[in-house]
Design an enzyme around this catalytic site. Structure first.
Site, mmCIF file in Angstrom:
data_model
loop_
_atom_site.group_PDB
_atom_site.id
_atom_site.type_symbol
_atom_site.label_atom_id
_atom_site.label_comp_id
_atom_site.label_asym_id
_atom_site.label_seq_id
_atom_site.Cartn_x
_atom_site.Cartn_y
_atom_site.Cartn_z
ATOM 1 N N ASP A 1 0.916 -1.349 -0.111
ATOM 2 C CA ASP A 1 0.069 -0.099 0.157
ATOM 3 C C ASP A 1 0.828 1.289 -0.194
ATOM 4 O OD1 ASP A 1 -2.135 1.895 0.329
ATOM 5 O OD2 ASP A 1 -3.075 0.843 1.869
ATOM 6 N N CYS B 1 -5.026 4.539 -4.301
ATOM 7 C CA CYS B 1 -5.335 3.333 -3.798
ATOM 8 C C CYS B 1 -6.694 2.629 -4.316
ATOM 9 C CB CYS B 1 -5.437 3.196 -2.275
ATOM 10 S SG CYS B 1 -6.581 2.166 -1.423
ATOM 11 N N ASN C 1 0.318 2.482 -6.035
ATOM 12 C CA ASN C 1 0.609 3.682 -6.332
ATOM 13 C C ASN C 1 1.847 4.224 -5.748
ATOM 14 O OD1 ASN C 1 -2.118 4.222 -4.331
ATOM 15 N ND2 ASN C 1 -0.209 5.150 -3.631
#
Ligand SMILES: *[C@@H]1O[C@H](CO)[C@@H](O)[C@H](O)[C@H]1NC(C)=O
Ligand SMILES: *[C@@H]1O[C@H](CO)[C@@H](O)[C@H](O)[C@H]1NC(C)=O
Ligand SMILES: *[C@@H]1O[C@H](CO)[C@@H](O)[C@H](O)[C@H]1NC(C)=O
Ligand SMILES: *[C@@H]1O[C@H](CO)[C@@H](O)[C@H](O)[C@H]1NC(C)=O
Length: 503
Positions: free
Chosen positions: A34, A73, A275
């Site tokens: 993440d 996200c 990302n």
């Protein structure tokens, strides 16, 4: 990114295969960081210790030019799991109600369904295999009342009848999406800027029994070119490294469980991130730091290129075709909105595991991050050139809550208002106010600081990339295809109708 308490989302789908005759089923493990970047030995960062990622890289093809199609996200995960750009799977109706919380939850629907693709489980709920696994991942608190993770224990039966076990001899697709190395300063500041203290055994931090925390001296971190080289930013990066170490050890545990269950050698393992890292020019941007992702693809059946680095331009939009290819499942014919048949624009990466292709183009599409952050952008990388179209270039670039409160950005704001040197490669004014078209030659200008869009010597390049970009927008049914100077009227010809808004 997301701000809810649950940390690691896992999706387990049992894949029904009709036509593949193999003694042992083929499986997929997709591991997602993440907001992770290139902070690993696998990507030549020698300041951090990531032995498990590095070991995986030695059995993987390592992609150097992998990009997410969207730098946020929730839409990134929706795109990753569907193979469709965010403008298709993540239009306003999914995003507007809840800017962050819900839509980063486990996406429970498979690629076979054309509808409600980003439907997710309610945070903390305990029914079904997704939340069964999500409940007890090892780096966050289990949701109250949820059963412990047993699915990964050899010999253990799953805690609900709904959950398939390794021993059913059915192929599985296991999606393990860590909360690490996400920021926490906005949601749970008591654990540190990156939740790096969570579970470290110190007073009030809890203890994660199978995590050995690694701490870093801010002096030792590698400061990427897009992060100001200041004490505040270095401390921020050191915290991020500790959190990446927690993820790395978690990856080791997951792989060890699969190995122990005897299924790892039948499993395609993919590691990537949703990302860019949550630093300036990173997450929420379509610049290189916002979209370039680590990507390791490890196939037990394709050892030929293990440990090699691929230069091919690939996209997270390629993962759905790759996984379907691995399982020999054809993409179904269906429509999402009206009668438009959905087509994947990505391609399977399995051939790249055998031989390097000449792939040079990837696309990006961003509309918003938080609900207040509408700033649509479209982009294309083609060879060494990178074009970004900022549709709302007349407004300042929006800043999200989580990044705003970060030590790096606070320090940047403080230094800017105090008129002190920022140690940054840009200034805030430049960062907020962008040209409509940004064209960079990444061979000459790897940091993307010299916009060539208005340079007459690059007119042909600009037009070529603009043409590629708008073609992709039409192909993917992008509702923004006529913006900002026109309105899409699908039933008329021409379909883009002028606004006469002086753009
Ligand atoms: C790491 O560095 C080596 C030596 O310079 C290089 O060959 C390799 O391609 C690099 N790996 C990546 C992922 O960039
Ligand atoms: C999602 O799709 C399924 C199957 O088409 C349907 O039963 C369900 O009601 C849908 N859920 C929502 C929230 O639209
Ligand atoms: C792993 O799988 C590959 C390809 O299917 C096979 O060639 C190899 O012998 C297997 N290795 C082990 C240790 O089972
Ligand atoms: C920025 O300035 C504010 C106000 O003076 C101060 O409270 C804060 O600690 C500073 N932040 C950083 C990261 O320097």
């Amino acid at each position: 990114m997301r701000s809810s308490g649950q940390g690691c989302w896992v999706l387990l789908i049992s894949v029904g295969l009709c036509c593949v005759h193999r003694a042992r089923p083929r499986n997929v493990l997709l591991i997602l960081a993440d907001d992770g970047g290139f902070e690993s030995g696998a990507y030549n960062n020698s300041a951090i210790s990531t032995p498990h990622l590095d070991a995986l890289a030695r059995r993987s093809l390592v992609f150097r030019n992998a990009f997410t199609s969207v730098s946020s996200c929730s839409p990134s995960r929706a795109s990753l799991l569907t193979g469709l750009p965010q403008s298709v799977v993540f239009p306003g109706k999914y995003k507007s109600q809840s800017p962050m919380g819900r839509t980063c939850g486990p996406v429970r629907r498979g690629v076979k369904d054309g509808e409600n693709l980003s439907e997710d489980a309610k945070s903390g709920a305990c029914e079904g295999p997704a939340s069964l696994l999500a409940a007890s991942e090892w780096n966050v608190r289990p949701a109250p009342g949820c059963p412990p993770l047993q699915l990964l224990r050899p010999g253990a039966e799953p805690a609900t009848a709904a959950g398939p076990s390794w021993h059913s001899h059915r192929p599985f697709f296991l999606y393990v999406a860590f909360h690490d190395p996400h920021r926490c300063g906005h949601s749970q500041p008591q654990y540190g800027a990156f939740c790096e203290k969570f579970g470290n055994g110190e007073s009030g931090m809890g203890r994660i029994p199978d995590w050995t925390p690694q701490t870093y001296n801010p002096k030792d971190v590698q400061v990427p070119y897009f992060v100001p080289d200041t004490p505040a930013a270095r401390a921020d990066l050191a915290a991020q490294y500790t959190t990446i170490g927690r993820m790395d050890q978690g990856i080791g545990l997951v792989l060890q469980e699969l190995r122990g269950a005897g299924v790892l050698n039948d499993t395609l393992v993919i590691f990537t991130s949703d990302n860019g890292i949550p630093f300036p020019s990173g997450r929420t941007n379509l610049y290189w730091p916002g979209t370039a992702e680590p990507m390791l693809v490890s196939s037990p059946e394709h050892p030929k290129r293990w440990g090699q680095v691929s230069e091919a331009y690939v996209s997270l939009l390629d993962l759905t075709p790759t996984i379907l290819d691995w399982f020999s499942i054809p993409y179904p014919s269906y429509a999402i909105f009206g009668t438009k048949t959905v087509q994947l624009t990505g391609r399977s990466l399995l051939p790249v595991l055998e031989a390097e292709p000449l792939w040079t183009t990837v696309f990006g599409s961003q509309s918003y991050h938080e609900v207040t952050m509408s700033y649509p952008m479209r982009s294309v990388h083609h060879q060494n050139f990178h074009l970004v179209h900022n549709l709302h270039f007349k407004m300042p670039f929006p800043i999200d809550q989580d990044f705003y409160i970060s030590p790096t950005f606070q320090d940047l704001l403080n230094r800017t208002t105090a008129g002190q040197p920022t140690g940054w490669y840009k200034d805030l004014h430049q960062y907020y106010y962008r040209e409509r078209w940004e064209l960079y030659d990444r061979n000459q200008d790897p940091h993307e600081t010299h916009n060539l869009a208005a340079d007459p010597r690059y007119t042909q390049v600009l037009e070529l990339l603009q043409t590629q970009l708008v073609k992709w927008q039409w192909e993917t049914h992008d509702p923004w295809v006529c913006a900002p100077d026109g309105v899409l009227e699908e039933k008329l010809a021409p379909q883009c109708r002028p606004l006469h808004n002086e753009l």
